[in-house]
Write a protein that holds these residues in place. Structure first.
Motif, PDB file in Angstrom:
ATOM      1  N   ALA A 132       6.424   6.661  -3.273  1.00  0.00           N
ATOM      2  CA  ALA A 132       7.379   5.966  -2.475  1.00  0.00           C
ATOM      3  C   ALA A 132       8.457   5.133  -3.405  1.00  0.00           C
ATOM      4  O   ALA A 132       8.295   4.966  -4.513  1.00  0.00           O
ATOM      5  CB  ALA A 132       6.421   4.806  -1.834  1.00  0.00           C
ATOM      6  N   ILE A 133       9.493   4.708  -2.959  1.00  0.00           N
ATOM      7  CA  ILE A 133      10.798   4.045  -3.363  1.00  0.00           C
ATOM      8  C   ILE A 133      10.807   2.926  -3.036  1.00  0.00           C
ATOM      9  O   ILE A 133      10.647   2.512  -1.799  1.00  0.00           O
ATOM     10  CB  ILE A 133      11.916   4.739  -3.115  1.00  0.00           C
ATOM     11  CG1 ILE A 133      11.945   6.400  -4.220  1.00  0.00           C
ATOM     12  CG2 ILE A 133      13.124   4.100  -3.530  1.00  0.00           C
ATOM     13  CD1 ILE A 133      12.364   6.257  -5.399  1.00  0.00           C
ATOM     14  N   ASN A 134      10.768   1.928  -3.895  1.00  0.00           N
ATOM     15  CA  ASN A 134      11.469   0.287  -3.829  1.00  0.00           C
ATOM     16  C   ASN A 134      12.298  -0.030  -4.523  1.00  0.00           C
ATOM     17  O   ASN A 134      12.296  -0.341  -5.859  1.00  0.00           O
ATOM     18  CB  ASN A 134      10.053  -0.510  -3.737  1.00  0.00           C
ATOM     19  CG  ASN A 134      10.197  -1.768  -3.541  1.00  0.00           C
ATOM     20  OD1 ASN A 134      10.617  -2.155  -2.359  1.00  0.00           O
ATOM     21  ND2 ASN A 134      10.122  -2.868  -4.483  1.00  0.00           N
ATOM     22  N   GLY A 135      13.654  -0.066  -4.105  1.00  0.00           N
ATOM     23  CA  GLY A 135      14.730  -0.282  -4.849  1.00  0.00           C
ATOM     24  C   GLY A 135      14.959   0.750  -5.994  1.00  0.00           C
ATOM     25  O   GLY A 135      14.950   1.957  -5.711  1.00  0.00           O
ATOM     26  N   ASN A 136      14.827   0.515  -7.447  1.00  0.00           N
ATOM     27  CA  ASN A 136      15.015   1.297  -8.300  1.00  0.00           C
ATOM     28  C   ASN A 136      13.733   2.142  -8.756  1.00  0.00           C
ATOM     29  O   ASN A 136      13.371   2.578  -9.812  1.00  0.00           O
ATOM     30  CB  ASN A 136      15.892   0.943  -9.555  1.00  0.00           C
ATOM     31  CG  ASN A 136      17.162   0.654  -9.445  1.00  0.00           C
ATOM     32  OD1 ASN A 136      17.952   1.593  -8.440  1.00  0.00           O
ATOM     33  ND2 ASN A 136      17.780  -0.318  -9.756  1.00  0.00           N
ATOM     34  N   ASP A 137      12.500   1.458  -8.306  1.00  0.00           N
ATOM     35  CA  ASP A 137      11.348   1.715  -8.835  1.00  0.00           C
ATOM     36  C   ASP A 137      10.623   2.876  -7.844  1.00  0.00           C
ATOM     37  O   ASP A 137      10.557   2.764  -6.685  1.00  0.00           O
ATOM     38  CB  ASP A 137      10.409   0.404  -8.761  1.00  0.00           C
ATOM     39  CG  ASP A 137      10.566  -0.501  -9.636  1.00  0.00           C
ATOM     40  OD1 ASP A 137      11.235  -0.070 -10.764  1.00  0.00           O
ATOM     41  OD2 ASP A 137      10.469  -1.653  -9.427  1.00  0.00           O
ATOM     42  N   LEU A 138      10.184   3.877  -8.567  1.00  0.00           N
ATOM     43  CA  LEU A 138       9.409   5.128  -8.027  1.00  0.00           C
ATOM     44  C   LEU A 138       7.874   4.812  -8.137  1.00  0.00           C
ATOM     45  O   LEU A 138       7.604   4.816  -9.343  1.00  0.00           O
ATOM     46  CB  LEU A 138      10.016   6.478  -8.672  1.00  0.00           C
ATOM     47  CG  LEU A 138       8.973   7.640  -8.125  1.00  0.00           C
ATOM     48  CD1 LEU A 138       9.362   7.934  -6.611  1.00  0.00           C
ATOM     49  CD2 LEU A 138       9.359   8.783  -8.862  1.00  0.00           C
ATOM     50  N   TYR A 139       7.333   4.655  -7.270  1.00  0.00           N
ATOM     51  CA  TYR A 139       5.793   4.518  -7.331  1.00  0.00           C
ATOM     52  C   TYR A 139       5.268   5.812  -6.880  1.00  0.00           C
ATOM     53  O   TYR A 139       5.689   6.385  -6.000  1.00  0.00           O
ATOM     54  CB  TYR A 139       5.141   3.538  -6.273  1.00  0.00           C
ATOM     55  CG  TYR A 139       5.643   1.976  -6.679  1.00  0.00           C
ATOM     56  CD1 TYR A 139       4.671   1.334  -7.073  1.00  0.00           C
ATOM     57  CD2 TYR A 139       6.931   1.506  -6.379  1.00  0.00           C
ATOM     58  CE1 TYR A 139       4.886  -0.331  -7.408  1.00  0.00           C
ATOM     59  CE2 TYR A 139       7.255   0.207  -6.543  1.00  0.00           C
ATOM     60  CZ  TYR A 139       6.247  -0.637  -7.472  1.00  0.00           C
ATOM     61  OH  TYR A 139       6.573  -2.001  -7.591  1.00  0.00           O
ATOM     62  N   PHE A 140       4.246   6.069  -7.833  1.00  0.00           N
ATOM     63  CA  PHE A 140       3.494   7.407  -7.456  1.00  0.00           C
ATOM     64  C   PHE A 140       1.880   7.454  -7.639  1.00  0.00           C
ATOM     65  O   PHE A 140       1.496   6.670  -8.582  1.00  0.00           O
ATOM     66  CB  PHE A 140       3.983   8.463  -8.473  1.00  0.00           C
ATOM     67  CG  PHE A 140       3.897   8.149  -9.780  1.00  0.00           C
ATOM     68  CD1 PHE A 140       2.921   8.591 -10.607  1.00  0.00           C
ATOM     69  CD2 PHE A 140       4.774   7.367 -10.334  1.00  0.00           C
ATOM     70  CE1 PHE A 140       2.798   8.132 -11.865  1.00  0.00           C
ATOM     71  CE2 PHE A 140       4.844   7.301 -11.863  1.00  0.00           C
ATOM     72  CZ  PHE A 140       3.685   7.651 -12.531  1.00  0.00           C
ATOM     73  N   SER A 141       1.212   8.082  -6.809  1.00  0.00           N
ATOM     74  CA  SER A 141      -0.392   8.223  -7.226  1.00  0.00           C
ATOM     75  C   SER A 141      -0.821   9.685  -7.846  1.00  0.00           C
ATOM     76  O   SER A 141      -0.248  10.336  -7.754  1.00  0.00           O
ATOM     77  CB  SER A 141      -0.944   7.834  -5.670  1.00  0.00           C
ATOM     78  OG  SER A 141      -0.580   9.096  -4.902  1.00  0.00           O
ATOM     79  N   GLU A 142      -1.664   9.160  -8.498  1.00  0.00           N
ATOM     80  CA  GLU A 142      -2.484  10.238  -9.179  1.00  0.00           C
ATOM     81  C   GLU A 142      -3.924  10.521  -8.861  1.00  0.00           C
ATOM     82  O   GLU A 142      -4.539   9.225  -8.876  1.00  0.00           O
ATOM     83  CB  GLU A 142      -2.314  10.162 -10.811  1.00  0.00           C
ATOM     84  CG  GLU A 142      -0.824  10.055 -11.274  1.00  0.00           C
ATOM     85  CD  GLU A 142      -0.727  10.142 -12.865  1.00  0.00           C
ATOM     86  OE1 GLU A 142      -1.304  10.836 -13.587  1.00  0.00           O
ATOM     87  OE2 GLU A 142      -0.605   8.695 -13.149  1.00  0.00           O
ATOM     88  N   ILE A 143      -4.274  11.491  -8.306  1.00  0.00           N
ATOM     89  CA  ILE A 143      -5.656  11.742  -8.069  1.00  0.00           C
ATOM     90  C   ILE A 143      -6.743  11.748  -9.337  1.00  0.00           C
ATOM     91  O   ILE A 143      -7.668  11.078  -9.183  1.00  0.00           O
ATOM     92  CB  ILE A 143      -5.891  12.955  -7.290  1.00  0.00           C
ATOM     93  CG1 ILE A 143      -5.198  12.749  -5.781  1.00  0.00           C
ATOM     94  CG2 ILE A 143      -7.463  13.449  -7.057  1.00  0.00           C
ATOM     95  CD1 ILE A 143      -5.513  14.011  -4.934  1.00  0.00           C
ATOM     96  N   GLY A 144      -6.254  12.056 -10.489  1.00  0.00           N
ATOM     97  CA  GLY A 144      -7.067  12.000 -11.675  1.00  0.00           C
ATOM     98  C   GLY A 144      -7.515  13.353 -12.027  1.00  0.00           C
ATOM     99  O   GLY A 144      -7.215  14.360 -11.321  1.00  0.00           O
TER     100      GLY A 144
END
Length: 355
Positions: free
Chosen positions: A76-88
């Motif tokens: 997901a994007i918020n401004g210039n920040d790219l958030y991402f999830s890792e299952i592990g």
């Protein structure tokens, strides 16, 4: 929840110019895609990467943004920040998933961990200061305030089945219930939100995308892309495409072009929405398998007569066979956990998951 893939492919090759109505490029088990401006970001689940291309280029070149991740699953994007999830890592620890972020304007971005100790975080979405995420392991949807340091997760909705993709549309959070074949929604402004069923009777719905009031969704096991108009009280499912063997896992739409991550075909394809073969799915009789995923048996509906069937694993090895009638059941208790293909005559095989 385990994901099953075919061969690894680690290079990118564009097959046709972006100006064309259809095309594809290769990616290694693309689990999620996201468009930000002219850039298409995509997670490569198998090789632990997040990469991007410029969709306006006629011969786009893949740019690797991050490597060395542990099964990246959502963005997901918020401004210039790219958030991402890792299952592990698949090391037996059910709670080694996490959510992190980077600044996409940095030439050498540094990963900042936002939340750890998650149980298979699958999908994320952001509105204002709140980041919502689904956890397949805990069968829940929660949120955090990304403006605070070390934010505590707040439970939004506990679920009875495995959640898939989530997406926000105004004040409504839409989410897939992967194992029960539903798409539901909740009003995030409610202090005690209650889930409302939007569509039922789907086959492993995995992810969602909006184009105006049209909600597009992909069904992983049946390889279908469909849509509904969310303004309808009883929405009609309109099937727009079926991609053989694709295992569609994510969708993104821009400028009347739909991008589909084909997890099992190891590629991302795109099509102009006006060129797709649209039809009302309620007008066709379809063979369906339920429940999916299943543990002890699968029930088959939509057959017009008794049929011979064969069950194959993903390597093409026959594991079971027999004859079944409409609404008959097939015992799968002796199958190992994993993905299988149910084949009738010369028809397209139906995917199902034993868990």
């Amino acid at each position: 929840m385990k994901l099953f893939y075919f061969s690894l492919i680690t290079y990118l090759l564009f097959n046709c110019a972006n100006a064309q109505s259809t095309g594809e490029f290769v990616a290694d088990a693309p689990s999620d895609i996201l468009i930000n401006g002219n850039d298409l970001y995509f997670c490569e689940y198998n090789n632990g990467k997040i990469s991007k291309i410029d969709i306006t280029d006629s011969t786009p070149v893949k740019t690797e943004i991050l490597t060395g991740l542990s099964r990246p699953s959502g963005m997901a994007i918020n401004g210039n920040d790219l958030y991402f999830s890792e299952i592990g890592d698949d090391n037996g620890d059910p709670d080694d998933g996490k959510i992190s972020k980077i600044d996409i304007t940095d030439s050498s971005p540094i990963i900042t961990e936002v939340l750890t100790g998650l149980s298979t975080p699958f999908s994320i979405a952001i509105q204002d200061q709140d980041l919502y995420f689904s956890e397949s392991g805990d069968r829940s949807i929660s949120k955090i305030d990304i403006t605070t340091i070390s934010p505590p997760p707040v439970l939004v909705s506990g679920l009875t089945s495995i959640p898939g993709g989530i997406i926000l549309h105004n004040n409504d959070l839409y989410f897939c219930e992967y194992s029960s074949g539903k798409i539901n929604k909740i009003d995030i402004t409610d202090s005690s939100p209650v889930a409302t069923e939007v569509i039922t009777g789907l086959t492993t719905p995995r992810n969602l995308a909006f184009d105006g009031n049209d909600l597009y969704f992909c069904e992983y096991s049946s390889d279908k892309i469909s849509k509904i108009d969310i303004t309808e009280v009883s929405p009609t499912i309109i099937e727009i495409n079926t991609i053989a063997g694709a295992g569609p896992s994510s969708l993104a739409i821009k400028n009347s072009t739909i991008y589909v991550s084909e997890l099992d075909n190891n590629k991302i394809s795109f099509s102009n929405l006006s060129t797709l073969n649209v039809h009302n799915s309620s007008m066709q009789q379809k063979v369906k398998v339920f429940p999916n995923p299943a543990n002890t048996y699968i029930e088959v509906s939509g057959l017009n007569k008794r049929k011979d069937y064969i069950i194959y694993n993903t390597l093409g090895v026959e594991k079971n066979n027999g004859i079944i009638s409409n609404n008959g059941k097939i015992n799968i208790q002796n199958l190992a956990n994993g993905m299988y293909l149910l084949k009738f005559d010369n028809k397209k095989p139906i995917k199902f998951i034993k868990e």
